[in-house]
Design a protein around this motif. Structure first.
Motif, PDB file in Angstrom:
ATOM      1  N   ALA A   5       0.867  -1.177   0.000  1.00 17.61           N
ATOM      2  CA  ALA A   5       0.000   0.000   0.000  1.00 17.61           C
ATOM      3  C   ALA A   5       0.906   1.230   0.000  1.00 17.61           C
ATOM      4  O   ALA A   5       1.911   1.267   0.719  1.00 17.61           O
ATOM      5  CB  ALA A   5      -0.889  -0.006   1.232  1.00 17.61           C
ATOM      6  N   LEU A   6       0.562   2.237  -0.811  1.00 14.48           N
ATOM      7  CA  LEU A   6       1.383   3.426  -0.937  1.00 14.48           C
ATOM      8  C   LEU A   6       0.640   4.639  -0.416  1.00 14.48           C
ATOM      9  O   LEU A   6      -0.523   4.871  -0.759  1.00 14.48           O
ATOM     10  CB  LEU A   6       1.782   3.659  -2.394  1.00 14.48           C
ATOM     11  N   VAL A   7       1.329   5.420   0.404  1.00 18.97           N
ATOM     12  CA  VAL A   7       0.801   6.663   0.954  1.00 18.97           C
ATOM     13  C   VAL A   7       1.840   7.741   0.688  1.00 18.97           C
ATOM     14  O   VAL A   7       3.049   7.465   0.721  1.00 18.97           O
ATOM     15  CB  VAL A   7       0.542   6.530   2.470  1.00 18.97           C
ATOM     16  N   GLY A   8       1.389   8.971   0.401  1.00 20.46           N
ATOM     17  CA  GLY A   8       2.342  10.026   0.091  1.00 20.46           C
ATOM     18  C   GLY A   8       2.044  11.325   0.811  1.00 20.46           C
ATOM     19  O   GLY A   8       0.891  11.633   1.106  1.00 20.46           O
ATOM     20  N   LEU A   9       3.108  12.080   1.096  1.00 19.96           N
ATOM     21  CA  LEU A   9       3.010  13.441   1.625  1.00 19.96           C
ATOM     22  C   LEU A   9       3.888  14.312   0.743  1.00 19.96           C
ATOM     23  O   LEU A   9       5.055  13.989   0.507  1.00 19.96           O
ATOM     24  CB  LEU A   9       3.504  13.507   3.073  1.00 19.96           C
ATOM     25  N   GLU A  37       2.447  21.260  -2.387  1.00 17.67           N
ATOM     26  CA  GLU A  37       1.446  21.542  -3.409  1.00 17.67           C
ATOM     27  C   GLU A  37       2.066  21.560  -4.804  1.00 17.67           C
ATOM     28  O   GLU A  37       1.493  21.020  -5.752  1.00 17.67           O
ATOM     29  CB  GLU A  37       0.773  22.890  -3.115  1.00 17.67           C
ATOM     30  N   ARG A  38       3.238  22.153  -4.951  1.00 18.13           N
ATOM     31  CA  ARG A  38       3.841  22.266  -6.286  1.00 18.13           C
ATOM     32  C   ARG A  38       4.293  20.922  -6.834  1.00 18.13           C
ATOM     33  O   ARG A  38       4.563  20.806  -8.034  1.00 18.13           O
ATOM     34  CB  ARG A  38       5.012  23.244  -6.251  1.00 18.13           C
ATOM     35  N   GLU A  39       4.399  19.913  -5.975  1.00 17.03           N
ATOM     36  CA  GLU A  39       4.829  18.595  -6.422  1.00 17.03           C
ATOM     37  C   GLU A  39       3.666  17.615  -6.547  1.00 17.03           C
ATOM     38  O   GLU A  39       3.865  16.436  -6.839  1.00 17.03           O
ATOM     39  CB  GLU A  39       5.860  18.008  -5.444  1.00 17.03           C
ATOM     40  N   ARG A  40       2.443  18.088  -6.347  1.00 13.91           N
ATOM     41  CA  ARG A  40       1.278  17.207  -6.353  1.00 13.91           C
ATOM     42  C   ARG A  40       1.197  16.395  -7.642  1.00 13.91           C
ATOM     43  O   ARG A  40       0.882  15.202  -7.628  1.00 13.91           O
ATOM     44  CB  ARG A  40      -0.006  18.017  -6.192  1.00 13.91           C
ATOM     45  N   GLY A  41       1.457  17.018  -8.780  1.00 16.92           N
ATOM     46  CA  GLY A  41       1.328  16.334 -10.065  1.00 16.92           C
ATOM     47  C   GLY A  41       2.190  15.094 -10.176  1.00 16.92           C
ATOM     48  O   GLY A  41       1.743  14.066 -10.717  1.00 16.92           O
ATOM     49  N   TYR A  42       3.419  15.156  -9.683  1.00 20.63           N
ATOM     50  CA  TYR A  42       4.305  13.991  -9.730  1.00 20.63           C
ATOM     51  C   TYR A  42       3.683  12.823  -8.954  1.00 20.63           C
ATOM     52  O   TYR A  42       3.700  11.671  -9.408  1.00 20.63           O
ATOM     53  CB  TYR A  42       5.671  14.314  -9.112  1.00 20.63           C
ATOM     54  N   ALA A  86      -3.767   4.905  -5.047  1.00 17.49           N
ATOM     55  CA  ALA A  86      -3.352   5.592  -3.822  1.00 17.49           C
ATOM     56  C   ALA A  86      -3.640   7.083  -3.881  1.00 17.49           C
ATOM     57  O   ALA A  86      -3.273   7.806  -2.977  1.00 17.49           O
ATOM     58  CB  ALA A  86      -1.862   5.366  -3.589  1.00 17.49           C
ATOM     59  N   ALA A  87      -4.259   7.567  -4.926  1.00 17.79           N
ATOM     60  CA  ALA A  87      -4.574   8.985  -5.012  1.00 17.79           C
ATOM     61  C   ALA A  87      -6.051   9.128  -5.342  1.00 17.79           C
ATOM     62  O   ALA A  87      -6.586   8.387  -6.162  1.00 17.79           O
ATOM     63  CB  ALA A  87      -3.722   9.654  -6.098  1.00 17.79           C
ATOM     64  N   PRO A  88      -6.795  10.093  -4.754  1.00 22.44           N
ATOM     65  CA  PRO A  88      -6.225  11.050  -3.795  1.00 22.44           C
ATOM     66  C   PRO A  88      -6.287  10.584  -2.342  1.00 22.44           C
ATOM     67  O   PRO A  88      -5.776  11.249  -1.458  1.00 22.44           O
ATOM     68  CB  PRO A  88      -7.121  12.273  -4.008  1.00 22.44           C
ATOM     69  N   GLN A  89      -6.943   9.440  -2.045  1.00 11.81           N
ATOM     70  CA  GLN A  89      -7.162   9.066  -0.654  1.00 11.81           C
ATOM     71  C   GLN A  89      -5.862   8.910   0.123  1.00 11.81           C
ATOM     72  O   GLN A  89      -5.796   9.200   1.308  1.00 11.81           O
ATOM     73  CB  GLN A  89      -7.965   7.754  -0.588  1.00 11.81           C
ATOM     74  N   GLY A  90      -4.817   8.416  -0.508  1.00  7.20           N
ATOM     75  CA  GLY A  90      -3.566   8.194   0.191  1.00  7.20           C
ATOM     76  C   GLY A  90      -2.536   9.267  -0.045  1.00  7.20           C
ATOM     77  O   GLY A  90      -1.360   9.055   0.225  1.00  7.20           O
ATOM     78  N   LEU A  91      -2.971  10.425  -0.556  1.00  5.45           N
ATOM     79  CA  LEU A  91      -2.040  11.514  -0.827  1.00  5.45           C
ATOM     80  C   LEU A  91      -2.426  12.717   0.014  1.00  5.45           C
ATOM     81  O   LEU A  91      -3.565  13.191  -0.043  1.00  5.45           O
ATOM     82  CB  LEU A  91      -2.072  11.878  -2.314  1.00  5.45           C
TER      83      LEU A  91
END
Length: 218
Positions: free
Chosen positions: A89-93, A96-101, A111-116
């Motif tokens: 399972a992948l989660v990210g933090l 804002e400027r790096e959201r696209g990556y 994993a997006a957007p629930q895990g981001l």
């Protein structure tokens, strides 16, 4: 000794084009279930400090907190850790400027957007706004950095910035300072002042741990 640090090193080697078997073996040995993909070590310091405050041992829960050395690396790490690799399972933090990556890398893994979880500017900005500049200044003084801060604030380039912007810039002016204060500022947070991205991420990790411990249907 096998620990989560060894797993992080093996994953980093794999993401850089090295062999994947060491990471696979360590993931099995350590029962890794979730990876938290972070831009840098200051983010990791804050998350680990917050987890420790709540009496949690993320490694024991099968959660790997993984600084990647920059948001642009997230695609490579998602490939080796997600469905096409270890199946974690992948989660990210991220900022804002790096959201696209992150969205592009994590969407295939659901994993997006629930895990981001996204910081308005960056995590330091979130922490400074949560604590307030006067409290952060007190902490900087307590850590023995008040003289460098005073010298920094006297620079002409800082005059047109807001107090929050100046403090955020100061934390990034010396190698290792952001990492150190990632922990210091997080430890100073009142329970009701934890920034939303950090609180959301830790809650997601609690759900991940609960799912891991839940009995499976026969």
């Amino acid at each position: 000794m096998t620990d989560m640090g060894s797993f992080r090193d093996a994953v980093t080697t794999w993401a850089a084009g090295g062999p994947g078997e060491p990471a696979r073996a360590l993931a099995e040995c350590l029962s890794v279930r979730t990876a938290v993909l972070l831009e840098g070590r200051s983010d990791a310091a804050a998350i680990e400090a917050l987890a420790e405050r709540e009496g949690r041992d993320l490694a024991a829960e099968g959660i790997c907190v993984l600084p990647m050395g920059g948001a642009m690396n997230v695609g490579r790490f998602a490939r080796v850790l997600g469905p096409s690799g270890l199946g974690l399972a992948l989660v990210g933090l991220c900022d804002e400027r790096e959201r696209g990556y992150y969205v592009r890398a994590l969407a295939p893994a659901d994993a997006a957007p629930q895990g981001l979880f996204v910081c308005a500017a960056d995590l330091e900005d979130e922490l400074i706004r949560a604590l307030g500049v006067p409290r952060v200044t007190e902490l900087v003084e307590a850590e023995g950095d008040f003289r460098p801060l005073r010298t920094f604030l006297q620079q002409p380039a800082q005059r047109d910035r807001t107090p929050e912007q100046r403090m955020r810039r100061f934390l990034g002016t010396k190698k290792g300072r952001k990492i150190h204060y990632g922990r210091v500022l997080t430890e100073a947070l009142a329970p009701d002042r934890i920034p939303a991205p950090l609180a959301g991420l830790l809650a997601a990790l609690s759900s991940s741990a609960d799912a891991r411990l839940a009995p499976r249907s026969p």
